[in-house]
Design a protein around this motif. Structure first.
Motif, PDB file in Angstrom:
ATOM      1  N   VAL A 110     -11.018  -6.735   4.660  1.00 26.70           N
ATOM      2  CA  VAL A 110     -12.159  -7.586   5.037  1.00 26.70           C
ATOM      3  C   VAL A 110     -13.363  -7.260   4.158  1.00 26.70           C
ATOM      4  CG1 VAL A 110     -13.807  -8.128   6.877  1.00 26.70           C
ATOM      5  CG2 VAL A 110     -11.369  -7.981   7.391  1.00 26.70           C
ATOM      6  N   GLN A 111     -13.627  -5.991   3.922  1.00 23.81           N
ATOM      7  CA  GLN A 111     -14.758  -5.605   3.077  1.00 23.81           C
ATOM      8  C   GLN A 111     -14.560  -6.101   1.642  1.00 23.81           C
ATOM      9  OE1 GLN A 111     -17.638  -4.298   4.112  1.00 23.81           O
ATOM     10  NE2 GLN A 111     -16.833  -4.374   6.192  1.00 23.81           N
ATOM     11  N   ASP A 112     -13.322  -6.022   1.144  1.00 20.29           N
ATOM     12  CA  ASP A 112     -13.026  -6.541  -0.195  1.00 20.29           C
ATOM     13  C   ASP A 112     -13.278  -8.045  -0.262  1.00 20.29           C
ATOM     14  OD1 ASP A 112     -12.257  -4.066  -1.158  1.00 20.29           O
ATOM     15  OD2 ASP A 112     -10.100  -4.453  -1.014  1.00 20.29           O
ATOM     16  N   ILE A 113     -12.877  -8.755   0.778  1.00 20.32           N
ATOM     17  CA  ILE A 113     -13.076 -10.208   0.819  1.00 20.32           C
ATOM     18  C   ILE A 113     -14.567 -10.520   0.832  1.00 20.32           C
ATOM     19  CG2 ILE A 113     -12.757 -12.316   2.187  1.00 20.32           C
ATOM     20  CD1 ILE A 113     -10.170 -10.920   3.321  1.00 20.32           C
ATOM     21  N   ARG A 142       0.131  -5.321  -3.117  1.00 25.61           N
ATOM     22  CA  ARG A 142       0.684  -4.973  -4.433  1.00 25.61           C
ATOM     23  C   ARG A 142       0.337  -3.548  -4.822  1.00 25.61           C
ATOM     24  NH1 ARG A 142      -0.662 -10.517  -7.556  1.00 25.61           N
ATOM     25  NH2 ARG A 142       1.213 -11.630  -6.938  1.00 25.61           N
ATOM     26  N   ARG A 143      -0.909  -3.138  -4.520  1.00 26.99           N
ATOM     27  CA  ARG A 143      -1.310  -1.756  -4.839  1.00 26.99           C
ATOM     28  C   ARG A 143      -0.441  -0.759  -4.094  1.00 26.99           C
ATOM     29  NH1 ARG A 143      -6.683  -3.732  -4.650  1.00 26.99           N
ATOM     30  NH2 ARG A 143      -6.986  -2.940  -2.564  1.00 26.99           N
ATOM     31  N   LEU A 156     -11.457 -13.346   9.383  1.00 25.63           N
ATOM     32  CA  LEU A 156     -10.862 -12.610   8.265  1.00 25.63           C
ATOM     33  C   LEU A 156     -10.132 -11.365   8.749  1.00 25.63           C
ATOM     34  CD1 LEU A 156     -13.777 -12.884   5.679  1.00 25.63           C
ATOM     35  CD2 LEU A 156     -11.650 -14.214   5.729  1.00 25.63           C
ATOM     36  N   ARG A 157     -10.726 -10.670   9.698  1.00 24.25           N
ATOM     37  CA  ARG A 157     -10.112  -9.455  10.238  1.00 24.25           C
ATOM     38  C   ARG A 157      -8.768  -9.780  10.894  1.00 24.25           C
ATOM     39  NH1 ARG A 157     -14.250  -7.736  13.021  1.00 24.25           N
ATOM     40  NH2 ARG A 157     -15.038  -6.490  11.304  1.00 24.25           N
ATOM     41  N   ALA A 158      -8.743 -10.834  11.684  1.00 19.49           N
ATOM     42  CA  ALA A 158      -7.500 -11.228  12.361  1.00 19.49           C
ATOM     43  C   ALA A 158      -6.442 -11.636  11.332  1.00 19.49           C
ATOM     44  CB  ALA A 158      -7.772 -12.370  13.341  1.00 19.49           C
ATOM     45  N   GLY A 159      -6.856 -12.387  10.317  1.00 16.85           N
ATOM     46  CA  GLY A 159      -5.911 -12.795   9.277  1.00 16.85           C
ATOM     47  C   GLY A 159      -5.367 -11.612   8.500  1.00 16.85           C
ATOM     48  N   ALA A 160      -6.225 -10.661   8.186  1.00 18.55           N
ATOM     49  CA  ALA A 160      -5.783  -9.463   7.460  1.00 18.55           C
ATOM     50  C   ALA A 160      -4.797  -8.661   8.308  1.00 18.55           C
ATOM     51  CB  ALA A 160      -6.985  -8.609   7.062  1.00 18.55           C
ATOM     52  N   ARG A 161      -5.087  -8.531   9.579  1.00 20.76           N
ATOM     53  CA  ARG A 161      -4.164  -7.803  10.472  1.00 20.76           C
ATOM     54  C   ARG A 161      -2.798  -8.492  10.537  1.00 20.76           C
ATOM     55  NH1 ARG A 161      -6.338  -3.974  14.094  1.00 20.76           N
ATOM     56  NH2 ARG A 161      -8.576  -3.772  13.895  1.00 20.76           N
ATOM     57  N   ALA A 207      -8.748 -18.744   0.210  1.00 18.83           N
ATOM     58  CA  ALA A 207      -8.062 -18.435  -1.050  1.00 18.83           C
ATOM     59  C   ALA A 207      -8.424 -17.018  -1.497  1.00 18.83           C
ATOM     60  CB  ALA A 207      -8.438 -19.455  -2.123  1.00 18.83           C
ATOM     61  N   ILE A 208      -9.691 -16.678  -1.387  1.00 17.35           N
ATOM     62  CA  ILE A 208     -10.124 -15.316  -1.721  1.00 17.35           C
ATOM     63  C   ILE A 208      -9.449 -14.316  -0.790  1.00 17.35           C
ATOM     64  CG2 ILE A 208     -12.098 -13.726  -1.690  1.00 17.35           C
ATOM     65  CD1 ILE A 208     -13.822 -16.120  -2.643  1.00 17.35           C
ATOM     66  N   ALA A 209      -9.432 -14.622   0.497  1.00 11.40           N
ATOM     67  CA  ALA A 209      -8.839 -13.716   1.487  1.00 11.40           C
ATOM     68  C   ALA A 209      -7.354 -13.478   1.193  1.00 11.40           C
ATOM     69  CB  ALA A 209      -9.012 -14.290   2.892  1.00 11.40           C
ATOM     70  N   ARG A 210      -6.645 -14.535   0.913  1.00 14.84           N
ATOM     71  CA  ARG A 210      -5.220 -14.415   0.625  1.00 14.84           C
ATOM     72  C   ARG A 210      -5.014 -13.551  -0.617  1.00 14.84           C
ATOM     73  NH1 ARG A 210      -1.580 -17.141  -2.675  1.00 14.84           N
ATOM     74  NH2 ARG A 210       0.547 -17.128  -1.873  1.00 14.84           N
ATOM     75  N   ASN A 211      -5.797 -13.792  -1.659  1.00 17.09           N
ATOM     76  CA  ASN A 211      -5.651 -13.011  -2.889  1.00 17.09           C
ATOM     77  C   ASN A 211      -5.966 -11.540  -2.675  1.00 17.09           C
ATOM     78  OD1 ASN A 211      -4.823 -15.267  -4.306  1.00 17.09           O
ATOM     79  ND2 ASN A 211      -6.889 -15.749  -5.022  1.00 17.09           N
ATOM     80  N   LYS A 212      -6.972 -11.236  -1.865  1.00 15.77           N
ATOM     81  CA  LYS A 212      -7.320  -9.831  -1.598  1.00 15.77           C
ATOM     82  C   LYS A 212      -6.221  -9.148  -0.796  1.00 15.77           C
ATOM     83  CE  LYS A 212     -11.085  -9.564  -3.866  1.00 15.77           C
ATOM     84  NZ  LYS A 212     -11.117  -8.727  -5.063  1.00 15.77           N
TER      85      LYS A 212
END
Length: 181
Positions: free
Chosen positions: A56-59, A93-94, A34-39, A82-87
């Motif tokens: 990552v914490q939100d996910i 967006r924020r 998740l961390r790598a994907g978020a980065r 799917a959750i990770a992508r949405n977060k």
């Protein structure tokens, strides 16, 4: 050789059956991915990657709060990604950006539709009210108000590390309460 998704699926099934060791192993296994994907997602959007840990914490929070909605007959990774992508999209967006998030940042496949909520918001609020004030405030800020760890720390006059600890403890306490529901 078993694939990563098979292993994660088995761990999630065990976790949802009450195996806390399996749940910890699952979270430890998915967090680096998740961390790598978020980065990657932040970098592709032209954003600094220093907010990856907040994503990552939100996910992980969303996974924790919605884990009973996962279908144990389905693979776990598509639901997680799917959750990770949405977060990630929510975070971007924020920041006021209109963005495209490459789905490959998280995985090749995604769940076709989001899982329904299992508890009404009033139930979650009731359980939050039973937590110690600091944990409740942190969970409210991050999970309900969608604030980042950094913003929560500033708002509550805490260090980011203390926010993460309160978040973890609050989630653990909330999970224990929800298991008895």
């Amino acid at each position: 050789m078993r694939g990563r998704d098979d292993e994660w699926t088995d761990l999630m099934r065990s976790a949802n059956a009450g195996d806390s060791i399996a749940y910890r192993r699952l979270l430890e296994s998915v967090t680096p991915v998740l961390r790598a994907g978020a980065r990657r997602g932040l970098a592709r959007a032209g954003q600094p990657v220093d907010q990856a840990e907040d994503i990552v914490q939100d996910i992980l929070l969303a996974v924790h709060l919605k884990r009973q909605t996962w279908d144990p007959g389905a693979p776990f990774a598509p639901w997680l990604f799917a959750i990770a992508r949405n977060k990630l999209i929510d975070t971007l967006r924020r920041r006021g950006r209109r963005v495209f998030v490459d789905i490959d940042d998280f995985a090749d496949t995604l769940a076709s539709e989001p899982a329904p909520e299992t508890l009404p918001a009033s139930e979650v609020t009731r359980h939050l009210e039973g937590l110690p004030p600091r944990q409740r405030d942190v969970l409210q800020s991050i999970a309900v108000d969608s604030a980042s760890i950094k913003d929560t720390a500033a708002k509550l006059s805490m260090s980011e590390g203390a926010v993460r600890v309160a978040l973890h403890r609050g989630l653990s306490a909330l999970a224990a309460k929800l298991r008895t529901v």
